[in-house]
Design a protein around this motif. Structure first.
Motif, mmCIF file in Angstrom:
data_model
loop_
_atom_site.group_PDB
_atom_site.id
_atom_site.type_symbol
_atom_site.label_atom_id
_atom_site.label_comp_id
_atom_site.label_asym_id
_atom_site.label_seq_id
_atom_site.Cartn_x
_atom_site.Cartn_y
_atom_site.Cartn_z
ATOM 1 N N ALA A 282 16.832 -19.668 -12.136
ATOM 2 C CA ALA A 282 17.484 -19.566 -11.439
ATOM 3 C C ALA A 282 17.301 -18.372 -10.296
ATOM 4 O O ALA A 282 17.763 -19.160 -9.205
ATOM 5 C CB ALA A 282 19.130 -19.346 -11.409
ATOM 6 N N ALA A 283 16.840 -17.727 -11.404
ATOM 7 C CA ALA A 283 16.183 -15.799 -10.162
ATOM 8 C C ALA A 283 15.325 -16.452 -8.995
ATOM 9 O O ALA A 283 14.737 -16.854 -7.696
ATOM 10 C CB ALA A 283 15.771 -14.924 -10.914
ATOM 11 N N THR A 284 13.609 -17.759 -9.924
ATOM 12 C CA THR A 284 12.952 -17.669 -8.730
ATOM 13 C C THR A 284 13.173 -18.686 -7.097
ATOM 14 O O THR A 284 13.013 -18.291 -6.650
ATOM 15 C CB THR A 284 11.658 -18.622 -9.969
ATOM 16 N N SER A 285 14.756 -19.815 -8.124
ATOM 17 C CA SER A 285 14.905 -20.395 -7.267
ATOM 18 C C SER A 285 15.331 -19.985 -5.881
ATOM 19 O O SER A 285 15.027 -20.800 -4.192
ATOM 20 C CB SER A 285 15.670 -21.769 -7.527
ATOM 21 N N LEU A 286 16.345 -18.637 -6.305
ATOM 22 C CA LEU A 286 17.031 -18.088 -5.389
ATOM 23 C C LEU A 286 15.425 -17.141 -4.530
ATOM 24 O O LEU A 286 16.517 -17.316 -3.135
ATOM 25 C CB LEU A 286 18.042 -17.080 -5.772
ATOM 26 N N LEU A 287 14.525 -16.551 -4.891
ATOM 27 C CA LEU A 287 13.935 -15.860 -4.086
ATOM 28 C C LEU A 287 12.876 -16.516 -3.292
ATOM 29 O O LEU A 287 12.620 -16.889 -2.032
ATOM 30 C CB LEU A 287 13.165 -15.343 -5.355
ATOM 31 N N ILE A 288 12.657 -17.894 -3.233
ATOM 32 C CA ILE A 288 11.942 -19.189 -3.286
ATOM 33 C C ILE A 288 13.159 -19.229 -1.771
ATOM 34 O O ILE A 288 12.560 -19.131 -0.532
ATOM 35 C CB ILE A 288 11.956 -19.962 -3.615
ATOM 36 N N GLN A 289 14.146 -19.360 -2.223
ATOM 37 C CA GLN A 289 14.695 -19.838 -0.491
ATOM 38 C C GLN A 289 14.811 -18.822 0.207
ATOM 39 O O GLN A 289 14.591 -18.880 1.443
ATOM 40 C CB GLN A 289 16.621 -20.071 -1.226
ATOM 41 N N GLN A 290 14.951 -17.127 -0.574
ATOM 42 C CA GLN A 290 15.068 -16.229 0.896
ATOM 43 C C GLN A 290 13.828 -16.193 1.409
ATOM 44 O O GLN A 290 13.850 -15.141 2.452
ATOM 45 C CB GLN A 290 15.076 -14.735 -0.130
#
Length: 304
Positions: A282-290
């Motif tokens: 979840a953390a990686t997915s959120l950072l990819i979006q950012q």
């Protein structure tokens, strides 16, 4: 969740090529690490390392095992992050592999991101573009930022930021007030450039020789973007970087970025990459979006 001691020890020795260096990093005695490896080799019936005069090298069996262990460790981190999300803790860890020149863009994004997700920890590794690809595919890094990554079925480009190289100089330099500048005009002033062997240096040498019939004469050269910017700010010469590299200094008024007009520098792309088909935490997915959103919004001057 706890990983077995063998997996931790084995992975560290594989990374560092030495039981001694692994023991120093883990703060574990070399004999304890060696014992774990020997026990596993006896259990599997095959050597995991070739013992070389200057260190250890993975055997074919070792390569298979380390790949499996790294995949397992990555998946375990993802599970832990998802469980934390379910608990509402918003915790997690993300490892990023970066090329020199992308650091400031990433840190600007992380400043905003960490305000929304203060429990997420970041680990950043600086390497060359091929190193970024290798670390993402091996699982050592969750995502990476690389210049012109190869087109591969196992590499997913999440977003790319296209740019060209321009002249960089102090705000009070005689050429700083120009909207564009030529290479011949730059050549009348001291120059700062990257070291020999650097991809940017090869581009500059090629374009310079085609345009002016000679190689650029640099008053100073450096191995990193940070050093080049420092040399320019201390007035050792005009540098050649991208608008991404100097965004912070341009915004603060320390430097000026001026596009080159008489030469068409090859377009390049800073690409945000991940391993195709790999589940992300979840953390990686959120950072990819950012990061992808910031790359989409980034206003980077370039010559089309």
């Amino acid at each position: 969740m706890m990983l077995s001691r063998f997996c931790i020890y084995f992975d560290e020795v594989a990374k560092r090529g030495s039981i001694r260096r692994a023991s120093e990093h883990l703060n574990i005695t070399p004999s304890a690490i060696d014992r774990q490896i020997l026990m596993m080799e006896e259990k599997l019936g095959v050597p995991l390392f070739d013992r070389m005069p200057k260190g250890l090298r993975l055997t074919a069996a070792g390569e298979v095992l380390v790949s499996t262990i790294r995949r397992w460790r990555r998946d375990l981190r993802n599970v832990e992050a998802h469980i934390d999300e379910l608990r509402g803790l918003r915790r997690g860890e993300v490892t990023l592999a970066l090329v020199d020149g992308s650091g400031e863009f990433v840190t600007r994004c992380l400043e905003t991101f960490s305000r929304s997700y203060p429990g997420i920890v970041f680990h950043m590794q600086l390497t060359v573009s091929q190193g970024v690809v290798d670390r993402v595919l091996s699982g050592e890094a969750d995502i990476g930022l690389a210049f012109n990554p190869p087109e591969r079925h196992d590499v997913r480009v999440e977003r790319a930021l296209v740019y060209q190289i321009g002249a960089v100089m102090p705000a009070d330099h005689p050429l700083a007030g120009r909207n564009e500048v030529t290479l011949s005009e730059c050549a009348q002033h001291p120059l700062v450039g990257p070291d020999q062997g650097n991809v940017l240096r090869m581009i500059l040498d090629n374009v310079w020789s085609q345009t002016l019939g000679e190689l650029p004469r640099f008053a100073a050269s450096a191995s990193s973007v940070t050093l080049i910017k420092s040399l320019v700010m201390h007035r050792l010469g005009i540098g050649f970087l991208t608008a991404i590299d100097v965004a912070t200094e341009v915004a603060s008024g320390q430097l000026r970025f001026v596009p080159l007009t008489d030469v068409k520098m090859p377009l390049s792309a800073l690409s945000l990459i991940s391993a195709a088909g790999r589940p992300q935490s979840a953390a990686t997915s959120l950072l990819i979006q950012q990061l992808a959103s910031a790359m989409l919004d980034e206003n980077v001057p370039h010559i089309g």
